[in-house]
Design a protein around this motif. Structure first.
Motif, PDB file in Angstrom:
ATOM      1  N   ALA A  73       0.820  -1.207   0.000  1.00  0.00           N
ATOM      2  CA  ALA A  73       0.000   0.000   0.000  1.00  0.00           C
ATOM      3  C   ALA A  73       0.855   1.259   0.000  1.00  0.00           C
ATOM      4  CB  ALA A  73      -0.913  -0.009   1.222  1.00  0.00           C
ATOM      5  N   PHE A  74       1.959   1.231   0.722  1.00  0.00           N
ATOM      6  CA  PHE A  74       2.846   2.406   0.808  1.00  0.00           C
ATOM      7  C   PHE A  74       3.319   2.833  -0.577  1.00  0.00           C
ATOM      8  CE2 PHE A  74       6.742   4.721   1.447  1.00  0.00           C
ATOM      9  CZ  PHE A  74       6.610   5.364   2.671  1.00  0.00           C
ATOM     10  N   LEU A  75       3.745   1.871  -1.382  1.00  0.00           N
ATOM     11  CA  LEU A  75       4.232   2.222  -2.724  1.00  0.00           C
ATOM     12  C   LEU A  75       3.102   2.677  -3.635  1.00  0.00           C
ATOM     13  CD1 LEU A  75       7.053  -0.319  -3.611  1.00  0.00           C
ATOM     14  CD2 LEU A  75       7.226   2.107  -3.098  1.00  0.00           C
ATOM     15  N   ALA A  76       1.912   2.120  -3.448  1.00  0.00           N
ATOM     16  CA  ALA A  76       0.763   2.605  -4.215  1.00  0.00           C
ATOM     17  C   ALA A  76       0.474   4.055  -3.862  1.00  0.00           C
ATOM     18  CB  ALA A  76      -0.460   1.735  -3.948  1.00  0.00           C
ATOM     19  N   ALA A  77       0.581   4.400  -2.576  1.00  0.00           N
ATOM     20  CA  ALA A  77       0.380   5.785  -2.139  1.00  0.00           C
ATOM     21  C   ALA A  77       1.429   6.704  -2.745  1.00  0.00           C
ATOM     22  CB  ALA A  77       0.434   5.861  -0.614  1.00  0.00           C
ATOM     23  N   ALA A 118     -10.918   4.884   3.543  1.00  0.00           N
ATOM     24  CA  ALA A 118      -9.512   4.549   3.313  1.00  0.00           C
ATOM     25  C   ALA A 118      -9.223   4.296   1.843  1.00  0.00           C
ATOM     26  CB  ALA A 118      -9.132   3.323   4.129  1.00  0.00           C
ATOM     27  N   ASP A 119      -8.078   4.790   1.392  1.00  0.00           N
ATOM     28  CA  ASP A 119      -7.589   4.464   0.050  1.00  0.00           C
ATOM     29  C   ASP A 119      -6.978   3.077   0.027  1.00  0.00           C
ATOM     30  OD1 ASP A 119      -7.991   7.049  -1.457  1.00  0.00           O
ATOM     31  OD2 ASP A 119      -6.782   7.782   0.215  1.00  0.00           O
ATOM     32  N   SER A 120      -6.435   2.649   1.156  1.00  0.00           N
ATOM     33  CA  SER A 120      -5.861   1.304   1.239  1.00  0.00           C
ATOM     34  C   SER A 120      -5.955   0.812   2.677  1.00  0.00           C
ATOM     35  CB  SER A 120      -4.400   1.292   0.773  1.00  0.00           C
ATOM     36  OG  SER A 120      -3.614   2.183   1.536  1.00  0.00           O
ATOM     37  N   ILE A 121      -6.004  -0.508   2.808  1.00  0.00           N
ATOM     38  CA  ILE A 121      -6.139  -1.147   4.118  1.00  0.00           C
ATOM     39  C   ILE A 121      -5.265  -2.401   4.121  1.00  0.00           C
ATOM     40  CG2 ILE A 121      -7.719  -2.213   5.779  1.00  0.00           C
ATOM     41  CD1 ILE A 121     -10.011  -0.721   4.234  1.00  0.00           C
ATOM     42  N   ALA A 122      -4.496  -2.562   5.183  1.00  0.00           N
ATOM     43  CA  ALA A 122      -3.745  -3.805   5.386  1.00  0.00           C
ATOM     44  C   ALA A 122      -4.460  -4.642   6.434  1.00  0.00           C
ATOM     45  CB  ALA A 122      -2.324  -3.497   5.842  1.00  0.00           C
ATOM     46  N   LEU A 123      -4.624  -5.923   6.161  1.00  0.00           N
ATOM     47  CA  LEU A 123      -5.159  -6.850   7.156  1.00  0.00           C
ATOM     48  C   LEU A 123      -4.512  -8.210   6.972  1.00  0.00           C
ATOM     49  CD1 LEU A 123      -8.519  -8.439   6.240  1.00  0.00           C
ATOM     50  CD2 LEU A 123      -7.661  -6.625   4.791  1.00  0.00           C
ATOM     51  N   GLU A 142       1.195 -18.451   5.673  1.00  0.00           N
ATOM     52  CA  GLU A 142       1.206 -17.001   5.636  1.00  0.00           C
ATOM     53  C   GLU A 142      -0.043 -16.528   4.929  1.00  0.00           C
ATOM     54  OE1 GLU A 142       4.579 -16.266   3.210  1.00  0.00           O
ATOM     55  OE2 GLU A 142       6.054 -16.572   4.783  1.00  0.00           O
ATOM     56  N   ALA A 143      -0.642 -15.438   5.434  1.00  0.00           N
ATOM     57  CA  ALA A 143      -1.777 -14.848   4.737  1.00  0.00           C
ATOM     58  C   ALA A 143      -1.994 -13.413   5.211  1.00  0.00           C
ATOM     59  CB  ALA A 143      -3.046 -15.674   4.957  1.00  0.00           C
ATOM     60  N   GLY A 144      -1.475 -12.476   4.429  1.00  0.00           N
ATOM     61  CA  GLY A 144      -1.757 -11.060   4.623  1.00  0.00           C
ATOM     62  C   GLY A 144      -2.530 -10.556   3.421  1.00  0.00           C
ATOM     63  N   CYS A 145      -3.033  -9.339   3.500  1.00  0.00           N
ATOM     64  CA  CYS A 145      -3.841  -8.814   2.406  1.00  0.00           C
ATOM     65  C   CYS A 145      -3.735  -7.296   2.336  1.00  0.00           C
ATOM     66  CB  CYS A 145      -5.303  -9.222   2.596  1.00  0.00           C
ATOM     67  SG  CYS A 145      -6.421  -8.587   1.321  1.00  0.00           S
ATOM     68  N   THR A 146      -3.607  -6.781   1.130  1.00  0.00           N
ATOM     69  CA  THR A 146      -3.727  -5.345   0.860  1.00  0.00           C
ATOM     70  C   THR A 146      -5.006  -5.118   0.077  1.00  0.00           C
ATOM     71  OG1 THR A 146      -1.327  -5.115   0.697  1.00  0.00           O
ATOM     72  CG2 THR A 146      -2.648  -3.329  -0.206  1.00  0.00           C
ATOM     73  N   LEU A 147      -5.861  -4.237   0.601  1.00  0.00           N
ATOM     74  CA  LEU A 147      -7.065  -3.812  -0.106  1.00  0.00           C
ATOM     75  C   LEU A 147      -6.894  -2.361  -0.541  1.00  0.00           C
ATOM     76  CD1 LEU A 147      -9.842  -5.203   2.283  1.00  0.00           C
ATOM     77  CD2 LEU A 147      -9.114  -6.176   0.101  1.00  0.00           C
ATOM     78  N   VAL A 148      -7.351  -2.033  -1.748  1.00  0.00           N
ATOM     79  CA  VAL A 148      -7.278  -0.654  -2.238  1.00  0.00           C
ATOM     80  C   VAL A 148      -8.613  -0.256  -2.845  1.00  0.00           C
ATOM     81  CG1 VAL A 148      -4.788  -0.593  -2.627  1.00  0.00           C
ATOM     82  CG2 VAL A 148      -6.292  -1.456  -4.415  1.00  0.00           C
ATOM     83  N   LYS A 149      -8.978   0.995  -2.613  1.00  0.00           N
ATOM     84  CA  LYS A 149     -10.253   1.491  -3.133  1.00  0.00           C
ATOM     85  C   LYS A 149     -10.247   1.504  -4.650  1.00  0.00           C
ATOM     86  CE  LYS A 149     -12.523   4.578  -0.874  1.00  0.00           C
ATOM     87  NZ  LYS A 149     -12.998   5.819  -0.212  1.00  0.00           N
ATOM     88  N   ASP A 150      -9.128   1.896  -5.239  1.00  0.00           N
ATOM     89  CA  ASP A 150      -8.994   1.940  -6.700  1.00  0.00           C
ATOM     90  C   ASP A 150      -7.910   0.951  -7.120  1.00  0.00           C
ATOM     91  OD1 ASP A 150      -8.725   2.432  -9.372  1.00  0.00           O
ATOM     92  OD2 ASP A 150      -8.085   4.519  -9.165  1.00  0.00           O
ATOM     93  N   GLY A 206       1.400  -6.488  -7.219  1.00  0.00           N
ATOM     94  CA  GLY A 206       2.287  -6.491  -6.065  1.00  0.00           C
ATOM     95  C   GLY A 206       3.710  -6.846  -6.447  1.00  0.00           C
ATOM     96  N   PHE A 207       4.512  -7.175  -5.454  1.00  0.00           N
ATOM     97  CA  PHE A 207       5.950  -7.375  -5.648  1.00  0.00           C
ATOM     98  C   PHE A 207       6.287  -8.666  -6.381  1.00  0.00           C
ATOM     99  CE2 PHE A 207       5.835  -4.480  -2.020  1.00  0.00           C
ATOM    100  CZ  PHE A 207       6.862  -3.598  -2.321  1.00  0.00           C
ATOM    101  N   GLN A 208       5.527  -9.719  -6.139  1.00  0.00           N
ATOM    102  CA  GLN A 208       5.917 -11.039  -6.629  1.00  0.00           C
ATOM    103  C   GLN A 208       5.449 -11.293  -8.057  1.00  0.00           C
ATOM    104  OE1 GLN A 208       4.203 -13.012  -2.896  1.00  0.00           O
ATOM    105  NE2 GLN A 208       5.794 -14.470  -3.540  1.00  0.00           N
ATOM    106  N   ASN A 209       6.254 -12.056  -8.778  1.00  0.00           N
ATOM    107  CA  ASN A 209       5.812 -12.639 -10.043  1.00  0.00           C
ATOM    108  C   ASN A 209       5.293 -14.053  -9.772  1.00  0.00           C
ATOM    109  OD1 ASN A 209       6.535 -10.308 -11.297  1.00  0.00           O
ATOM    110  ND2 ASN A 209       8.219 -11.172 -12.486  1.00  0.00           N
ATOM    111  N   SER A 210       6.168 -14.914  -9.276  1.00  0.00           N
ATOM    112  CA  SER A 210       5.723 -16.243  -8.860  1.00  0.00           C
ATOM    113  C   SER A 210       5.059 -16.120  -7.501  1.00  0.00           C
ATOM    114  CB  SER A 210       6.907 -17.208  -8.783  1.00  0.00           C
ATOM    115  OG  SER A 210       7.515 -17.340 -10.047  1.00  0.00           O
TER     116      SER A 210
END
Length: 495
Positions: A158-162, A297-302, A313-321, A351-355
């Motif tokens: 989210a930080f880089l999207a911002a 929020a423009d973005s949310i981490a959960l 592992e399971a994290g998530c970035t949500l973005v309004k757009d 996001g960061f990963q390809n694979s």
């Protein structure tokens, strides 16, 4: 008919079934008795290395059943169990059993969820999971996003999207060093250390963080936040982002999200919510006002592996757009043949990963298995148990209850006899409680973590555990007091 290729990695159907049945039976027994023993053995690295052995890499292979039996012994007898009902340390939940089976299925199919063509069904399941998570916390299911490894990566994404959305556009080509804009971000002093990493990694620098003091309730001070924004604008800085906490990791406090969102609109800043721990509690109807403003929020981490009880592992970035993620991460090298259709959803562009592994399946399965009502029940129960923990500490003459928010309680052991002067008393209590925490973690009867609140070193219990009961909380109180008395007695004897 050509003979099948032989391979050292191949397992026959019969062998796979035999080893698999053994493993599932072993896991079933383990889950059934997980609370019977200690949370952890407290063994040292030297002891663990002795169990593991120091042999060189095998030149020839071993049979699968021998390897699996050894692995079961090593992990079931020499681990810390965050699924234990008395594990209240940090924010790793007791993992839902269905998640383990989902991970097995995911690994068997082994889709690469970086490109749609490589993972057609897995991609659709992740898209659906993202929509369900958005709906779960009370924002529009039209939010887009991506599943990542955990809170750091969710917030980084989210930080880089911002930065892409709010910083000068020339940065993408010329870099920050070639740009005169002095970028700054704003966050509470209670914000997790990910923000320091992000500022360093992504060119803002430590001096680009504005640490805003907390108010009397532990929330980011809105008045001081606006003053800082105005001051930076006047002095030629470029504010780009405000981070609000939806359950800070030390005490569980939820910032005034509504007011932060309003300020971000006024000053055209990106509004990010770090809800890695606490945002799932927004599903509880009685807490709706606590999380008011989340929809701005423009973005949310959960992190589903925190309070949605998913295995790591399971994290998530949500973005309004969702386009902001594509603008940030999408690249199209000539060797990618991943865009034969405009409708294809390729997660390497988000996001960061390809694979990428198939993290979504365990979350998707659990959301259906438990349902909204089930999560309201489990999350609500964790909060009730935390409140009980706080009340019992308040009532005990040798404990000081410090804070209680969401499912986090902080407290400390306070013996009746201690130094008379205030400064000496606080220094002694801090030393005593730090020693107490270290002993508790080593012994394994209970596993707590720590927080430092207004200079007080505290024991911290975070309940994101569907196995914990009232009896466990009562026993934890007794354990803390018993061990606290021992350490205090030892300290007095030394003095």
């Amino acid at each position: 008919m050509l003979p099948e290729r032989t391979s050292p990695a191949r397992m026959s159907k019969e062998e796979f079934r035999k080893v698999g049945y053994y493993l599932v039976d072993s896991i079933s027994d383990f889950m059934d008795r997980i609370g019977d023993g200690p949370v952890t053995t407290g063994e040292t690295s030297t002891q663990l290395q002795a169990f593991l052995g120091t042999t060189s890499l095998p030149e020839t292979g071993m049979t699968a059943d021998v390897i699996m039996k050894r692995a079961v012994d090593l992990l079931f007898n020499h681990s810390l169990f965050n699924g234990h009902p008395k594990f209240l340390g940090y924010i790793t939940s007791s993992a839902a059993p269905l998640g383990a089976l989902a991970d097995l299925l995911s690994a068997a199919v082994n889709p690469n969820v970086g490109a749609n063509i490589l993972s057609p069904m897995a991609t659709e399941i992740e898209k659906q999971t993202i929509g369900w998570l958005a709906e779960f916390i009370g924002v529009s299911p039209t939010y887009g996003g991506i599943l990542v490894s955990g809170g750091n990566m969710a917030n980084f994404t989210a930080f880089l999207a911002a930065r892409t959305a709010k910083a000068p556009k020339s940065i993408r080509q010329d870099g920050i060093a070639a740009n005169d804009a002095r970028l700054v971000v704003y966050c509470s002093k209670a914000t997790h250390a990910w923000i320091e990493k992000a500022a360093f990694f992504f060119g803002i620098g430590a001096n680009g963080i504005r640490w805003i003091e907390q108010d009397d309730f532990g929330k980011m001070h809105i008045g001081l936040l606006e003053q800082a924004i105005k001051r930076d604008l006047k002095n030629g800085y470029t504010p780009i982002m405000v981070v609000g906490n939806a359950g800070d990791v030390s005490t569980g406090v939820v910032d005034d999200l509504k007011s932060i969102g309003a300020l971000c609109k006024t000053y055209n800043l990106w509004f990010h919510i770090d809800g890695a721990y606490g945002i799932p509690a927004a599903v509880i109807p009685e807490l709706k006002n606590v999380f008011a403003g989340v929809e701005d929020a423009d973005s949310i981490a959960l992190d589903p592996h925190k309070w949605l009880y998913s295995p790591l592992e399971a994290g998530c970035t949500l973005v309004k757009d969702p386009q902001t993620l594509i603008d940030t991460y999408s690249t199209h090298p000539v060797y990618y043949n991943f865009n034969s259709s405009e409708s294809q959803h390729n997660y390497y562009e988000y996001g960061f990963q390809n694979s990428r592994g198939f993290r979504a399946l365990k979350v998707w399965a659990a959301l259906q298995h438990v349902g909204r009502e089930g999560y309201i029940n489990m999350i609500g129960k964790n909060i009730e148990l935390s409140q009980l923990f706080f009340r019992l500490a308040q009532r005990h003459p040798e404990l000081e209850a410090i804070t209680q928010n969401l499912s986090i309680t902080t407290l400390r052991y306070v013996p009746a006899e201690r130094p008379d002067d205030a400064k000496g008393k606080e220094a002694y209590l801090n030393t005593l409680n730090e020693a107490l925490l270290n002993r508790l973690q080593r012994k394994g009867d209970v596993f707590l973590s720590n927080a430092v609140i207004k200079g007080k070193y505290c024991l911290r219990g975070c309940i994101v555990n569907f196995r914990t009961t009232e009896k466990d909380i009562e026993e934890i109180i007794d354990i803390v007091v018993r061990e606290g008395r021992k350490i205090h007695k030892e300290s007095v004897n030394v003095l």
